[in-house]
Motif scaffolding. Sequence first.
Motif, PDB file in Angstrom:
ATOM      1  N   LEU A  59      34.457  41.684 -32.915  1.00  0.00           N
ATOM      2  CA  LEU A  59      34.665  43.099 -32.627  1.00  0.00           C
ATOM      3  C   LEU A  59      33.417  43.691 -31.970  1.00  0.00           C
ATOM      4  O   LEU A  59      32.296  43.232 -32.228  1.00  0.00           O
ATOM      5  CB  LEU A  59      34.979  43.851 -33.915  1.00  0.00           C
ATOM      6  N   PRO A  60      33.578  44.693 -31.128  1.00  0.00           N
ATOM      7  CA  PRO A  60      32.401  45.314 -30.490  1.00  0.00           C
ATOM      8  C   PRO A  60      31.573  46.093 -31.502  1.00  0.00           C
ATOM      9  O   PRO A  60      32.038  46.433 -32.597  1.00  0.00           O
ATOM     10  CB  PRO A  60      33.025  46.239 -29.432  1.00  0.00           C
ATOM     11  N   ASN A  61      30.354  46.391 -31.128  1.00  0.00           N
ATOM     12  CA  ASN A  61      29.461  47.159 -31.988  1.00  0.00           C
ATOM     13  C   ASN A  61      29.918  48.607 -32.091  1.00  0.00           C
ATOM     14  O   ASN A  61      30.457  49.175 -31.144  1.00  0.00           O
ATOM     15  CB  ASN A  61      28.033  47.128 -31.441  1.00  0.00           C
ATOM     16  N   CYS A  62      29.685  49.194 -33.270  1.00  0.00           N
ATOM     17  CA  CYS A  62      29.955  50.624 -33.423  1.00  0.00           C
ATOM     18  C   CYS A  62      28.892  51.448 -32.705  1.00  0.00           C
ATOM     19  O   CYS A  62      29.199  52.466 -32.082  1.00  0.00           O
ATOM     20  CB  CYS A  62      29.991  50.989 -34.911  1.00  0.00           C
ATOM     21  N   ASP A  63      27.651  51.033 -32.802  1.00  0.00           N
ATOM     22  CA  ASP A  63      26.536  51.686 -32.106  1.00  0.00           C
ATOM     23  C   ASP A  63      25.840  50.643 -31.251  1.00  0.00           C
ATOM     24  O   ASP A  63      25.472  49.572 -31.749  1.00  0.00           O
ATOM     25  CB  ASP A  63      25.541  52.299 -33.087  1.00  0.00           C
ATOM     26  N   GLU A  64      25.623  50.951 -30.002  1.00  0.00           N
ATOM     27  CA  GLU A  64      25.030  49.978 -29.090  1.00  0.00           C
ATOM     28  C   GLU A  64      24.203  50.701 -28.036  1.00  0.00           C
ATOM     29  O   GLU A  64      24.591  51.772 -27.550  1.00  0.00           O
ATOM     30  CB  GLU A  64      26.117  49.159 -28.414  1.00  0.00           C
ATOM     31  N   THR A  65      23.054  50.132 -27.723  1.00  0.00           N
ATOM     32  CA  THR A  65      22.179  50.675 -26.684  1.00  0.00           C
ATOM     33  C   THR A  65      21.997  49.630 -25.599  1.00  0.00           C
ATOM     34  O   THR A  65      21.586  48.505 -25.889  1.00  0.00           O
ATOM     35  CB  THR A  65      20.808  51.073 -27.265  1.00  0.00           C
ATOM     36  N   LYS A  66      22.305  49.985 -24.387  1.00  0.00           N
ATOM     37  CA  LYS A  66      22.162  49.089 -23.243  1.00  0.00           C
ATOM     38  C   LYS A  66      21.130  49.661 -22.274  1.00  0.00           C
ATOM     39  O   LYS A  66      21.146  50.851 -21.973  1.00  0.00           O
ATOM     40  CB  LYS A  66      23.504  48.898 -22.525  1.00  0.00           C
ATOM     41  N   TYR A  67      20.263  48.794 -21.792  1.00  0.00           N
ATOM     42  CA  TYR A  67      19.229  49.190 -20.839  1.00  0.00           C
ATOM     43  C   TYR A  67      19.452  48.459 -19.517  1.00  0.00           C
ATOM     44  O   TYR A  67      19.730  47.260 -19.505  1.00  0.00           O
ATOM     45  CB  TYR A  67      17.829  48.843 -21.372  1.00  0.00           C
ATOM     46  N   GLU A 173      30.107  57.956 -27.109  1.00  0.00           N
ATOM     47  CA  GLU A 173      30.500  57.821 -28.506  1.00  0.00           C
ATOM     48  C   GLU A 173      31.888  57.201 -28.587  1.00  0.00           C
ATOM     49  O   GLU A 173      32.824  57.678 -27.942  1.00  0.00           O
ATOM     50  CB  GLU A 173      30.501  59.183 -29.204  1.00  0.00           C
ATOM     51  N   ARG A 174      32.010  56.137 -29.370  1.00  0.00           N
ATOM     52  CA  ARG A 174      33.283  55.464 -29.557  1.00  0.00           C
ATOM     53  C   ARG A 174      33.891  55.923 -30.877  1.00  0.00           C
ATOM     54  O   ARG A 174      33.261  55.825 -31.926  1.00  0.00           O
ATOM     55  CB  ARG A 174      33.086  53.944 -29.570  1.00  0.00           C
ATOM     56  N   SER A 175      35.116  56.425 -30.848  1.00  0.00           N
ATOM     57  CA  SER A 175      35.796  56.908 -32.049  1.00  0.00           C
ATOM     58  C   SER A 175      37.259  56.504 -31.993  1.00  0.00           C
ATOM     59  O   SER A 175      37.789  56.152 -30.922  1.00  0.00           O
ATOM     60  CB  SER A 175      35.672  58.429 -32.175  1.00  0.00           C
ATOM     61  N   LEU A 176      37.929  56.575 -33.152  1.00  0.00           N
ATOM     62  CA  LEU A 176      39.336  56.235 -33.221  1.00  0.00           C
ATOM     63  C   LEU A 176      40.177  57.256 -32.466  1.00  0.00           C
ATOM     64  O   LEU A 176      39.964  58.468 -32.590  1.00  0.00           O
ATOM     65  CB  LEU A 176      39.795  56.181 -34.684  1.00  0.00           C
ATOM     66  N   ARG A 177      41.114  56.776 -31.694  1.00  0.00           N
ATOM     67  CA  ARG A 177      41.989  57.679 -30.954  1.00  0.00           C
ATOM     68  C   ARG A 177      42.931  58.425 -31.899  1.00  0.00           C
ATOM     69  O   ARG A 177      43.254  59.589 -31.681  1.00  0.00           O
ATOM     70  CB  ARG A 177      42.804  56.892 -29.915  1.00  0.00           C
ATOM     71  N   MET A 178      43.393  57.740 -32.951  1.00  0.00           N
ATOM     72  CA  MET A 178      44.280  58.366 -33.930  1.00  0.00           C
ATOM     73  C   MET A 178      43.950  57.825 -35.311  1.00  0.00           C
ATOM     74  O   MET A 178      44.054  56.621 -35.556  1.00  0.00           O
ATOM     75  CB  MET A 178      45.750  58.095 -33.594  1.00  0.00           C
TER      76      MET A 178
END
Length: 221
Positions: A59-67, A173-178
């Motif tokens: 699964l993807p990360n909930c919090d992620e920082t990309k440079y 910010e990634r959040s649940l759609r429903m």
Amino acid sequence: TYTYSNCQLECHIKLAETTVGCIPWYLPHGMGSSTCDPWTEREFSKELDNFDSDDCDCLPNCDETKYSVTTSSASFRNCDSRNINRSPFCNLTSHENPQKWSKEVTDTYANFISLDYVKEMKTPMRHLYPTKNMQKHEIVTSLSKDDPTYNAFEKDIAVVNIYFGKSTVLEYERSLRMTTIDFISSMGGLFGLCLGFSFISGIEILYWFIIRLVRNVARRG
């Protein structure tokens, strides 16, 4: 803490272990895992490189920082009369050694070698072999035929500057759609609009089909 990269690494280690049958000593071991010898370790590394992200269900990360990284490089500028005190390597008051222009200064002011400023300057020219003994025992004799020297600013010394290219960043910010509550409220709205169904109607259905039925059975009994 869960991270996508750790999940991928653990998954690839398990896949490579099933093929090779062991895990190198420097990687985490599971229960019953054996340690690879130097020969099977090479096979393990090859197998580890053959896998990609599609082989694992992570699964993807909930919090992620990309440079995004950009790099640039340039050679050191020569010190001359036009950039005196403009560069830290061409500073008359600097006490850092070696200084970039010490060789040119000592060659120009060879007759004034007794001056403290000229005397204290260390040349950036270095010997390829730190000691005569190392030069004497060099196997490739053609390399040690003369006393080779090189400029430290061309071979050994580098200046690295790391900084942020922009003062602002974009945050996503990634959040649940429903969520569960959203789903219940949406279903309630659909039932109320299409069927005239409500929470009170649900209680009445439970009453007539369960409670009322139990009472009727109890009276007959």
